[in-house]
Write a protein that holds these residues in place. Structure first.
Motif, PDB file in Angstrom:
ATOM      1  N   UNK A  24     -16.599   5.106  -2.980  1.00  0.00           N
ATOM      2  CA  UNK A  24     -15.816   3.862  -3.021  1.00  0.00           C
ATOM      3  C   UNK A  24     -14.576   3.974  -3.920  1.00  0.00           C
ATOM      4  N   UNK A  25     -14.700   4.706  -5.034  1.00  0.00           N
ATOM      5  CA  UNK A  25     -13.541   4.892  -5.913  1.00  0.00           C
ATOM      6  C   UNK A  25     -12.487   5.782  -5.255  1.00  0.00           C
ATOM      7  N   UNK A  26     -12.930   6.823  -4.548  1.00  0.00           N
ATOM      8  CA  UNK A  26     -11.984   7.695  -3.855  1.00  0.00           C
ATOM      9  C   UNK A  26     -11.203   6.929  -2.798  1.00  0.00           C
ATOM     10  N   UNK A  27     -11.890   6.056  -2.073  1.00  0.00           N
ATOM     11  CA  UNK A  27     -11.213   5.273  -1.030  1.00  0.00           C
ATOM     12  C   UNK A  27     -10.175   4.328  -1.621  1.00  0.00           C
ATOM     13  N   UNK A  28     -10.422   3.837  -2.811  1.00  0.00           N
ATOM     14  CA  UNK A  28      -9.494   2.905  -3.454  1.00  0.00           C
ATOM     15  C   UNK A  28      -8.444   3.616  -4.301  1.00  0.00           C
ATOM     16  N   UNK A  29      -8.597   4.917  -4.503  1.00  0.00           N
ATOM     17  CA  UNK A  29      -7.710   5.669  -5.383  1.00  0.00           C
ATOM     18  C   UNK A  29      -6.284   5.679  -4.845  1.00  0.00           C
ATOM     19  N   UNK A  30      -5.349   5.343  -5.675  1.00  0.00           N
ATOM     20  CA  UNK A  30      -3.929   5.351  -5.315  1.00  0.00           C
ATOM     21  C   UNK A  30      -3.158   5.973  -6.478  1.00  0.00           C
ATOM     22  N   UNK A  31      -2.929   7.286  -6.432  1.00  0.00           N
ATOM     23  CA  UNK A  31      -2.242   7.948  -7.545  1.00  0.00           C
ATOM     24  C   UNK A  31      -0.782   7.518  -7.633  1.00  0.00           C
ATOM     25  N   UNK A  32      -0.227   7.661  -8.816  1.00  0.00           N
ATOM     26  CA  UNK A  32       1.203   7.416  -8.968  1.00  0.00           C
ATOM     27  C   UNK A  32       1.951   8.548  -8.275  1.00  0.00           C
ATOM     28  N   UNK A  33       2.984   8.192  -7.535  1.00  0.00           N
ATOM     29  CA  UNK A  33       3.765   9.192  -6.823  1.00  0.00           C
ATOM     30  C   UNK A  33       5.075   9.428  -7.560  1.00  0.00           C
ATOM     31  N   UNK A  34       5.413  10.683  -7.703  1.00  0.00           N
ATOM     32  CA  UNK A  34       6.650  11.060  -8.371  1.00  0.00           C
ATOM     33  C   UNK A  34       7.566  11.702  -7.330  1.00  0.00           C
ATOM     34  N   UNK A  35       8.169  10.862  -6.487  1.00  0.00           N
ATOM     35  CA  UNK A  35       9.034  11.364  -5.422  1.00  0.00           C
ATOM     36  C   UNK A  35      10.458  11.524  -5.940  1.00  0.00           C
ATOM     37  N   UNK A  36      11.149  12.546  -5.464  1.00  0.00           N
ATOM     38  CA  UNK A  36      12.567  12.666  -5.819  1.00  0.00           C
ATOM     39  C   UNK A  36      13.335  11.443  -5.317  1.00  0.00           C
ATOM     40  N   UNK A  37      14.431  11.132  -5.963  1.00  0.00           N
ATOM     41  CA  UNK A  37      15.216   9.950  -5.601  1.00  0.00           C
ATOM     42  C   UNK A  37      15.705  10.007  -4.156  1.00  0.00           C
ATOM     43  N   UNK A  38      15.965  11.209  -3.640  1.00  0.00           N
ATOM     44  CA  UNK A  38      16.498  11.340  -2.278  1.00  0.00           C
ATOM     45  C   UNK A  38      15.416  11.660  -1.243  1.00  0.00           C
ATOM     46  N   UNK A  39      14.156  11.420  -1.567  1.00  0.00           N
ATOM     47  CA  UNK A  39      13.047  11.785  -0.683  1.00  0.00           C
ATOM     48  C   UNK A  39      13.172  11.141   0.697  1.00  0.00           C
ATOM     49  N   UNK A  40      13.388   9.835   0.756  1.00  0.00           N
ATOM     50  CA  UNK A  40      13.492   9.151   2.047  1.00  0.00           C
ATOM     51  C   UNK A  40      14.713   9.628   2.830  1.00  0.00           C
ATOM     52  N   UNK A  41      15.817   9.859   2.148  1.00  0.00           N
ATOM     53  CA  UNK A  41      17.023  10.347   2.825  1.00  0.00           C
ATOM     54  C   UNK A  41      16.793  11.753   3.381  1.00  0.00           C
TER      55      UNK A  41
END
Length: 92
Positions: free
Chosen positions: A9-26
């Motif tokens: 149950x904890x694994x299913x709810x786990x949401x780590x902080x993401x450290x994406x580069x500023x231009x990731x979506x672009x």
């Protein structure tokens, strides 16, 4: 049985902080925009196999920034279940 650091149950709810580069979506948008200009397959070659009843093909296609992605496609020979294909990339 796999050993897990957290109860399921904890694994299913786990949401780590993401450290994406500023231009990731672009970057991803540019990759997707460039897909129509890339060849779908660079290589499609039949491979020898010691396993009777299987056909194995080496596939190479253009990935991100045009880098080659290698895969082996394994399917049963004619008469076998055509929906039982497996795709693997280990060892290439």
């Amino acid at each position: 049985m796999p050993v897990l650091d957290m109860p399921l149950p904890e694994l299913r709810a786990y949401a780590p902080e993401l450290d994406e580069p500023a231009d990731f979506d672009a970057w991803w948008a540019a990759q997707l925009q460039g897909l129509p200009q890339r060849p779908e397959l660079i290589c499609d070659e039949l491979q020898d196999t010691p396993f009777p009843g299987l056909t194995i093909r080496e596939l190479v296609f253009a990935g991100a920034d045009g880098d080659p992605v290698h895969a082996l496609l394994t399917v049963p020979d004619a008469g076998g279940r055509q929906d039982a294909a497996a795709l693997g990339t280990a060892g290439l």
